[in-house]
Design a protein around this motif. Structure first.
Motif, PDB file in Angstrom:
ATOM      1  N   ASN A 192       0.833  -1.202   0.000  1.00  0.00           N
ATOM      2  CA  ASN A 192       0.000   0.000   0.000  1.00  0.00           C
ATOM      3  C   ASN A 192       0.870   1.254   0.000  1.00  0.00           C
ATOM      4  N   SER A 193       1.688   1.361  -1.042  1.00  0.00           N
ATOM      5  CA  SER A 193       2.604   2.499  -1.154  1.00  0.00           C
ATOM      6  C   SER A 193       2.716   2.885  -2.623  1.00  0.00           C
ATOM      7  N   ALA A 194       3.256   4.066  -2.854  1.00  0.00           N
ATOM      8  CA  ALA A 194       3.435   4.556  -4.222  1.00  0.00           C
ATOM      9  C   ALA A 194       4.740   4.070  -4.834  1.00  0.00           C
ATOM     10  N   ASP A 195       5.491   3.269  -4.099  1.00  0.00           N
ATOM     11  CA  ASP A 195       6.764   2.775  -4.623  1.00  0.00           C
ATOM     12  C   ASP A 195       6.529   1.889  -5.846  1.00  0.00           C
ATOM     13  N   SER A 196       7.514   1.833  -6.716  1.00  0.00           N
ATOM     14  CA  SER A 196       7.429   1.007  -7.910  1.00  0.00           C
ATOM     15  C   SER A 196       7.495  -0.470  -7.527  1.00  0.00           C
ATOM     16  N   PRO A 197       6.996  -1.362  -8.388  1.00  0.00           N
ATOM     17  CA  PRO A 197       7.047  -2.797  -8.071  1.00  0.00           C
ATOM     18  C   PRO A 197       8.433  -3.309  -7.688  1.00  0.00           C
ATOM     19  N   PRO A 198       9.529  -2.931  -8.400  1.00  0.00           N
ATOM     20  CA  PRO A 198      10.840  -3.431  -7.967  1.00  0.00           C
ATOM     21  C   PRO A 198      11.217  -2.989  -6.555  1.00  0.00           C
ATOM     22  N   HIS A 199      10.871  -1.744  -6.200  1.00  0.00           N
ATOM     23  CA  HIS A 199      11.197  -1.267  -4.858  1.00  0.00           C
ATOM     24  C   HIS A 199      10.366  -1.988  -3.799  1.00  0.00           C
ATOM     25  N   VAL A 200       9.093  -2.235  -4.110  1.00  0.00           N
ATOM     26  CA  VAL A 200       8.252  -2.976  -3.164  1.00  0.00           C
ATOM     27  C   VAL A 200       8.785  -4.391  -2.985  1.00  0.00           C
ATOM     28  N   ALA A 201       9.152  -5.038  -4.081  1.00  0.00           N
ATOM     29  CA  ALA A 201       9.691  -6.393  -3.996  1.00  0.00           C
ATOM     30  C   ALA A 201      10.963  -6.422  -3.149  1.00  0.00           C
ATOM     31  N   ASP A 202      11.852  -5.461  -3.379  1.00  0.00           N
ATOM     32  CA  ASP A 202      13.085  -5.395  -2.590  1.00  0.00           C
ATOM     33  C   ASP A 202      12.782  -5.206  -1.104  1.00  0.00           C
ATOM     34  N   ALA A 203      11.801  -4.352  -0.811  1.00  0.00           N
ATOM     35  CA  ALA A 203      11.444  -4.096   0.592  1.00  0.00           C
ATOM     36  C   ALA A 203      10.887  -5.355   1.251  1.00  0.00           C
ATOM     37  N   LEU A 204      10.099  -6.102   0.529  1.00  0.00           N
ATOM     38  CA  LEU A 204       9.527  -7.332   1.095  1.00  0.00           C
ATOM     39  C   LEU A 204      10.598  -8.393   1.313  1.00  0.00           C
ATOM     40  N   ILE A 205      11.517  -8.523   0.378  1.00  0.00           N
ATOM     41  CA  ILE A 205      12.615  -9.479   0.552  1.00  0.00           C
ATOM     42  C   ILE A 205      13.472  -9.091   1.755  1.00  0.00           C
ATOM     43  N   ALA A 206      13.755  -7.794   1.881  1.00  0.00           N
ATOM     44  CA  ALA A 206      14.530  -7.326   3.035  1.00  0.00           C
ATOM     45  C   ALA A 206      13.796  -7.618   4.338  1.00  0.00           C
ATOM     46  N   ALA A 207      12.470  -7.449   4.329  1.00  0.00           N
ATOM     47  CA  ALA A 207      11.686  -7.729   5.532  1.00  0.00           C
ATOM     48  C   ALA A 207      11.752  -9.205   5.892  1.00  0.00           C
TER      49      ALA A 207
END
Length: 233
Positions: A192-207
């Motif tokens: 639920n953010s305005a980040d691009s799909p690659p940035h969201v994917a990176d954030a989820l992997i980091a989490a």
């Protein structure tokens, strides 16, 4: 790559019409080979088909992936016992069909640009506990997978779900290296953010890694834009 598990037993495919994530079964023989073999098989179905045929085509793709595993095990008996989970999406126009077998997951957010947009889990984990009504009252039910792709012909069909697409829809396909470690509210917040799909994917992997994820983790984030619905990327 997870913090513990080696080698990486996840595989994925990002095509034009087809997206898929496969998670080779840890603790089994050659999980990495199983996931790669299954992904290679479904690639042949990355093509534009009428929306009315999506479920049939994607179901056939999963069936062929399982059949390809069966043939490979027949040719290489030392691979007997290998298996993989899979989640996939095939789309056409304003419709997509999601397929899953195993415990890889599909999530949907209907408008990721709207504050507090709810996260919908589309897929069901195919574990033994979920096969029993009121399983909470039954002790010692195993958490292991009850359904996955391993070349056998009984009970290997996927669940299929039709999803209507519109601008603002965000889809998440992931291996359980994400869903087993990251709470649903954190997954929702990242999507639920305005980040691009690659940035969201990176954030989820980091989490996933920050939450101690020892398993391999694969994340695919797909946004539906205006131009996607008329067949353009």
């Amino acid at each position: 790559m997870g913090l513990v598990r080696r080698p990486n037993e996840d595989s994925y495919y990002q095509g034009q019409w087809l997206y898929a994530v496969a998670d080779g079964l840890g603790g089994h023989v050659a999980g990495d080979i199983a996931s790669t073999t299954a992904i290679d098989a479904v690639k042949a179905y990355d093509r534009l088909v009428p929306a009315a045929d999506l479920a049939d085509v994607l179901g056939r793709a999963i069936h062929d992936a399982n059949e390809t595993l069966r043939q490979r095990i027949r040719q290489e008996p030392e691979l007997a016992g290998m298996g993989t989970a899979m989640v996939a999406a095939l789309w056409s126009g304003d419709t997509a069909v999601l397929a899953n077998v195993g415990d890889s997951r599909a999530y949907l957010m209907r408008d990721f640009r709207a504050a507090h947009s709810p996260l919908v889990r589309v897929s069901e984990d195919h574990i033994y506990r979920h096969l029993v009504s009121d399983a909470g009252d039954v002790p010692n039910l195993p958490e292991k997978l009850a359904r996955f792709l391993d070349g056998r012909t009984d009970g290997r069909s996927p669940d299929l779900t039709v999803v209507q697409l519109r601008p603002g829809v965000r889809l998440l396909l992931c291996s359980d290296g994400l869903s087993s470690y990251v709470p649903a509210d954190l997954i929702r917040s990242a999507l639920n953010s305005a980040d691009s799909p690659p940035h969201v994917a990176d954030a989820l992997i980091a989490a996933a890694l920050d939450h101690g994820g020892h398993d391999n983790v694969t994340v695919m984030v797909i946004d539906i834009a205006d131009q996607a619905l008329d067949g353009r990327r």
